[in-house]
Design a protein around this motif. Structure first.
Motif, PDB file in Angstrom:
ATOM      1  N   GLN A  75      -1.057  -7.772   0.536  1.00  0.00           N
ATOM      2  CA  GLN A  75      -1.930  -6.972  -0.327  1.00  0.00           C
ATOM      3  C   GLN A  75      -2.482  -7.797  -1.488  1.00  0.00           C
ATOM      4  OE1 GLN A  75      -1.007  -3.079  -0.238  1.00  0.00           O
ATOM      5  NE2 GLN A  75      -2.872  -2.454  -1.281  1.00  0.00           N
ATOM      6  N   LYS A 124       1.847  -0.672   4.129  1.00  0.00           N
ATOM      7  CA  LYS A 124       2.834  -0.026   3.251  1.00  0.00           C
ATOM      8  C   LYS A 124       4.037   0.436   4.060  1.00  0.00           C
ATOM      9  CE  LYS A 124      -0.197   1.635  -0.459  1.00  0.00           C
ATOM     10  NZ  LYS A 124      -0.783   2.843  -1.116  1.00  0.00           N
ATOM     11  N   VAL A 164      -4.168  -0.376   5.075  1.00  0.00           N
ATOM     12  CA  VAL A 164      -3.290  -0.432   3.901  1.00  0.00           C
ATOM     13  C   VAL A 164      -2.061   0.451   4.126  1.00  0.00           C
ATOM     14  CG1 VAL A 164      -3.102   0.117   1.448  1.00  0.00           C
ATOM     15  CG2 VAL A 164      -5.184  -0.973   2.326  1.00  0.00           C
TER      16      VAL A 164
END
Length: 443
Positions: free
Chosen positions: A309, A327, A323
């Motif tokens: 990230q 995560k 994303v």
């Protein structure tokens, strides 16, 4: 692996999460079995063996035979009046609990006896479309020369399609894409996008589904490699389809993709058109960004998976699912696949481009439909060459007055036509079954 691509007459070698396994059909128990691909005798690969006349898995090195429970049934070198060494525990093969669901063989990647019945408690993910007989469900599979993490996030990203895959006439087909994640926990996440919804079902399934037939935007491809367009053959309210991708970690820098695009309209097409025809377009889509992702993975490795990230700038909603996956991976899976010490952690060296984008060993040999088509088309190519030579041979061998001028001309034209057709077919075979480069600068 999809059952449709497994031959019951022979064992099949596969690698999953660094484990070398052999998949074979036990006709005595009427079930697919998954064993460790190692004979306990001298560690030869059982996948190179055969299924004997009694339905046992036989090691081709010394003929040791094994039943569906991994027990050794016969050791040819053991005297019949001697101790029953084939019954010793060390003569057994490690067995992985396995089952078939949605016409795919699944297995639990631990052969410890405590997991013998684990499949009864932890079943593979259920996907309703694959259980519904009103849906088409043609499958494909391919070995991918980049890792599981990059494969999944690429499939979650529709914004790259008009650029990397060039499925639209307008190369500048990108636009803002509304995507959002509604829920993220250890069981994956549910996401919403313009044309439908999608799920990440850990650890390996990405499942997107839509209930309306409109163009999903950003050129999302359908099963034949083209864009989805509205058809008048079925009521819009009833037409449904899904994109299902199963992404399997194989080893660092390598993964396996199984795909199927079930739909409840135009089902007759899949019954008429051979599966390999669909795979030609689908493989072209995979090829078009294959080199990009292979290189991308190496750049991610350089900065470190935990720094993804920080290294990547993802400011728009079109990257929401990517994303979200990263995560989930960091929070619940340690940021990367746990290879349990089997590998040093580095990626394999990049091979020549033709080897990297090879279709034959990555797909054709593992696909029943494409393998049959490849052999058939090669036979047709040879037949065309024989007919070409034979036509010229008749003209050369015939006496001057035995054939009319029209007949001679016809045979010569036929010979040239057969030769040209054989050369075109050879090019078609090479491009669609061997190697098809993709140069974005000239697309």
């Amino acid at each position: 692996m999809p059952v449709c691509d497994l031959d019951k007459r022979r064992p099949h070698a596969k690698k999953v999460m660094g484990l070398d396994v052999v998949v074979w059909w036990d006709r005595n128990e009427e079930a697919w079995k998954v064993f460790d691909d190692t004979c306990p005798h001298r560690l030869a690969p059982l996948s190179e063996g055969r299924i004997d006349q009694w339905g046992r898995l036989q090691c081709v090195y010394h003929g040791w035979c094994f039943g569906g429970s991994g027990d050794c049934k016969f050791i040819p070198q053991a005297p019949p009046d001697g101790p029953p060494v084939h019954t010793f525990k060390k003569a057994c093969v490690a067995v992985y609990p396995s089952t078939v669901q949605h016409d795919i063989v699944w297995f639990w990647p631990n052969s410890d006896p405590q997991y013998k019945d684990i499949i009864m408690k932890k079943k593979p993910p259920y996907i309703p479309e694959l259980d519904d007989p009103s849906y088409s469900k043609l499958m494909g599979n391919r070995e991918i020369p980049y890792g599981y993490e990059v494969l999944i996030e690429n499939l979650m990203d529709p914004a790259h399609v008009p650029y990397a895959h060039y499925v639209k006439a307008d190369r500048e087909g990108g636009r803002p894409v509304e995507m959002s994640i509604r829920k993220l926990d250890i069981d994956g996440f549910l996401a919403k996008q313009e044309w439908g919804s999608s799920k990440f079902m850990p650890p390996c399934i990405f499942y997107a589904f839509s209930e309306r037939p409109s163009d999903p935007g950003n050129g999302t491809p359908k099963s034949d490699g083209s864009k989805m367009t509205q058809e008048s053959s079925a009521p819009a309210a009833k037409r449904k389809m899904a994109l299902i991708f199963i992404c399997i970690p194989v080893s660092p820098g390598n993964s396996r993709l199984i795909w199927t695009f079930p739909r409840n309209f135009g089902v007759w097409i899949d019954q008429v058109v051979p599966r390999w025809i669909f795979h030609v377009g689908q493989n072209l889509i995979l090829d078009s960004d294959l080199y990009l992702l292979h290189v991308e993975e190496r750049k991610i490795m350089e900065v470190g998976f935990s720094n993804w990230q920080k290294a990547c700038f993802v400011p728009t909603k079109s990257d929401a699912l990517v994303v979200g996956f990263r995560k989930w991976l960091n929070k619940y899976a340690g940021g990367q696949v746990d290879w349990r010490g089997k590998f040093s952690g580095g990626l394999p060296a990049t091979p020549p481009r033709e080897q990297l984008m090879d279709r034959y060993w990555s797909h054709v040999v593992n696909c029943h439909s494409c393998n049959v088509a490849y052999k058939g088309l090669n036979a047709l190519e040879v037949a065309l060459q024989v007919l070409s030579v034979a036509s010229l041979g008749i003209v050369a061998a015939a006496k001057q007055n035995a054939l009319s001028g029209i007949a001679r001309t016809t045979l010569v034209v036929m010979a040239v036509s057969f030769f040209v057709a054989s050369r075109w077919l050879a090019h078609f075979i090479h491009k669609n079954f061997r190697y098809h480069d993709y140069d974005h600068a000239f697309r």
